[in-house]
Design an enzyme around this catalytic site. Structure first.
Site, PDB file in Angstrom:
ATOM      1  N   LYS A 276     -20.658 -39.341  38.335  1.00 47.33           N
ATOM      2  CA  LYS A 276     -20.066 -38.003  38.463  1.00 47.33           C
ATOM      3  C   LYS A 276     -20.975 -37.005  39.162  1.00 47.33           C
ATOM      4  O   LYS A 276     -20.501 -36.094  39.829  1.00 47.33           O
ATOM      5  CB  LYS A 276     -19.669 -37.454  37.087  1.00 47.33           C
ATOM      6  CG  LYS A 276     -18.445 -38.130  36.514  1.00 47.33           C
ATOM      7  CD  LYS A 276     -17.872 -37.324  35.372  1.00 47.33           C
ATOM      8  CE  LYS A 276     -16.632 -37.995  34.792  1.00 47.33           C
ATOM      9  NZ  LYS A 276     -16.146 -37.313  33.596  1.00 47.33           N
TER      10      LYS A 276
ATOM     11  N   LYS B 193     -11.536 -48.516  39.470  1.00 47.66           N
ATOM     12  CA  LYS B 193     -10.561 -48.259  38.406  1.00 47.66           C
ATOM     13  C   LYS B 193      -9.570 -47.159  38.806  1.00 47.66           C
ATOM     14  O   LYS B 193      -9.905 -46.282  39.615  1.00 47.66           O
ATOM     15  CB  LYS B 193     -11.267 -47.921  37.089  1.00 47.66           C
ATOM     16  CG  LYS B 193     -11.944 -46.601  37.070  1.00 47.66           C
ATOM     17  CD  LYS B 193     -12.467 -46.224  35.683  1.00 47.66           C
ATOM     18  CE  LYS B 193     -13.081 -44.843  35.821  1.00 47.66           C
ATOM     19  NZ  LYS B 193     -13.662 -44.272  34.668  1.00 47.66           N
TER      20      LYS B 193
ATOM     21  N   LYS C  79      -8.026 -40.279  37.633  1.00 43.14           N
ATOM     22  CA  LYS C  79      -7.452 -38.981  37.991  1.00 43.14           C
ATOM     23  C   LYS C  79      -8.121 -38.411  39.219  1.00 43.14           C
ATOM     24  O   LYS C  79      -7.561 -37.589  39.928  1.00 43.14           O
ATOM     25  CB  LYS C  79      -7.708 -37.970  36.858  1.00 43.14           C
ATOM     26  CG  LYS C  79      -7.068 -38.311  35.552  1.00 43.14           C
ATOM     27  CD  LYS C  79      -7.541 -37.358  34.435  1.00 43.14           C
ATOM     28  CE  LYS C  79      -7.675 -38.158  33.151  1.00 43.14           C
ATOM     29  NZ  LYS C  79      -7.710 -37.423  31.927  1.00 43.14           N
TER      30      LYS C  79
END
Ligand code: TYM
Length: 332
Positions: free
Chosen positions: A110, A193, A196
């Site tokens: 992230k 994966k 969102k």
């Protein structure tokens, strides 16, 4: 058995969340005491738009109820309404070694190249996550595969706190990660994966997608030219094919092998329409319910407050024990 789990209220609920976590939550409501929450405190660890966060929190609550979470059976609330999560997180920050957080792969993903600009909240995110489950003395935490490392850390944090203070303040929680959908992959690339944050909306099925959008996304989903094999071993190296089989199996509550036995020798030209039909039949009633529920802000707010009041009562005894175990004086 006490089950606790959470989801970030960022954007839409997608098929990965639904099959990897929520569908299991719905089943567990029948078997155990369950607490499910919207991790709004986690959502602010990255750039935050306040109006969007409030809207997304209510929408995610509506999405969970539409998916089958029953607020009469489970305690459903948003984290920010239960102050104990942040209080306990502070106590845990003070006993968690930095080295443990340095190993967290999600922070590395992230924060990317801009680690120095990432917030302390993003770095310490897994400690708040540990507080989320330890505060309720959770025994089981149903999650998708991507949360495994965070749950292992929560156990380590609990053990260290118990041993540092010499008191059994926390129960060690066990992650429940199972089924063919523990890691649902992107429809565009079977090696990453479904998420969102993927810039391509074609990579995921959102709970709010219309029947037409679902059909379009599955038709466009990346596959290969070979027919489906009769055994699981035949899916080796065929990530996209395996992902679609796993998705089908998870929706149908079957083993992937059962699905392969049914479609062995057939190409995606016949498998995809069957998958679309199954997916639309499962998701369209959820979508309809979601659309009705999401506009009633008052009802959602009341329901989340009621859940939070119940959760706060359960949380308070653990928070008290943690303060006491550390020798912090209060309530006199
Ligand atoms: P979040 O919001 O990213 O995802 C919610 C749940 O969905 C699962 N999931 C998936 N499962 C299978 N395939 C996928 N592609 C996929 N994408 C997401 C996640 O594993 C998760 O179970 N940090 C958590 C929220 C959280 C939490 C907690 C979870 C905060 N505190 C305490 C458990 C316990 C998160 O960001 O999940």
């Amino acid at each position: 058995m006490r089950v606790v789990s959470g989801i970030q209220p960022t954007g839409n609920l997608h098929l990965g969340n639904y099959l990897g976590a929520i569908k299991n939550w719905v089943k567990m409501q029948e078997e155990a005491e369950c607490l499910f929450f919207l991790a709004d405190l986690h959502a602010i660890t990255v750039a935050n738009d306040p109006a969007k966060l409030s809207a997304n929190t209510r929408e995610m609550a509506a999405a969970l109820i539409a998916s089958g979470i029953d607020p009469e059976k489970s305690t459903l609330f948003n984290q920010a309404r239960v102050g104990g999560h942040a209080e306990l997180a502070w106590m845990l920050f003070c006993s968690t070694p930095l080295g443990w957080l340095d190993r967290m792969t999600q922070f590395k993903e992230k924060s990317g190249k801009h680690k120095q600009r990432a917030s302390m909240g993003l770095y310490s995110y897994p400690v708040l996550q540990a507080a989320d489950v330890l505060i309720y003395q959770a025994t089981h935490v149903p999650v998708g595969d991507d949360q495994k490392q965070h749950l292992e850390l929560a156990r380590d944090i609990a053990s260290k706190f118990n041993s540092d203070t010499g008191q059994e303040v926390f129960t060690l929680p066990e992650a429940l990660i199972h089924g063919p959908a523990a890691r649902v992959m992107s429809l565009r690339d079977g090696t990453v994966k479904m998420s969102k944050s993927d810039p391509s909306d074609l990579s995921r099925i959102n709970l709010s997608d219309s029947d037409g959008e679902i059909a379009k996304k599955i038709k466009k989903a990346r596959t290969d030219a070979d027919p489906l094999p009769s055994e699981l071993a035949g899916l080796e190296g065929r990530n996209e094919a395996r992902n679609l089989i796993n998705i089908y199996a998870a929706i149908a509550d079957e083993e992937p092998q059962t699905i392969l036995s049914q479609y062995a020798g057939q190409g995606f030209g016949s498998f995809k329409p069957a998958l679309i039909e199954l997916m639309v039949a499962t998701l369209s009633p959820i979508r309809e319910k979601f659309i009705t529920l999401k506009s009633d802000h008052n009802a959602l707010d009341q329901l989340l407050q009621k859940g939070a009041d119940k959760a706060a009562k359960q949380a308070s005894s653990t928070v008290d024990s943690a303060y006491n175990a550390l020798g912090l004086l209060r309530n006199s």
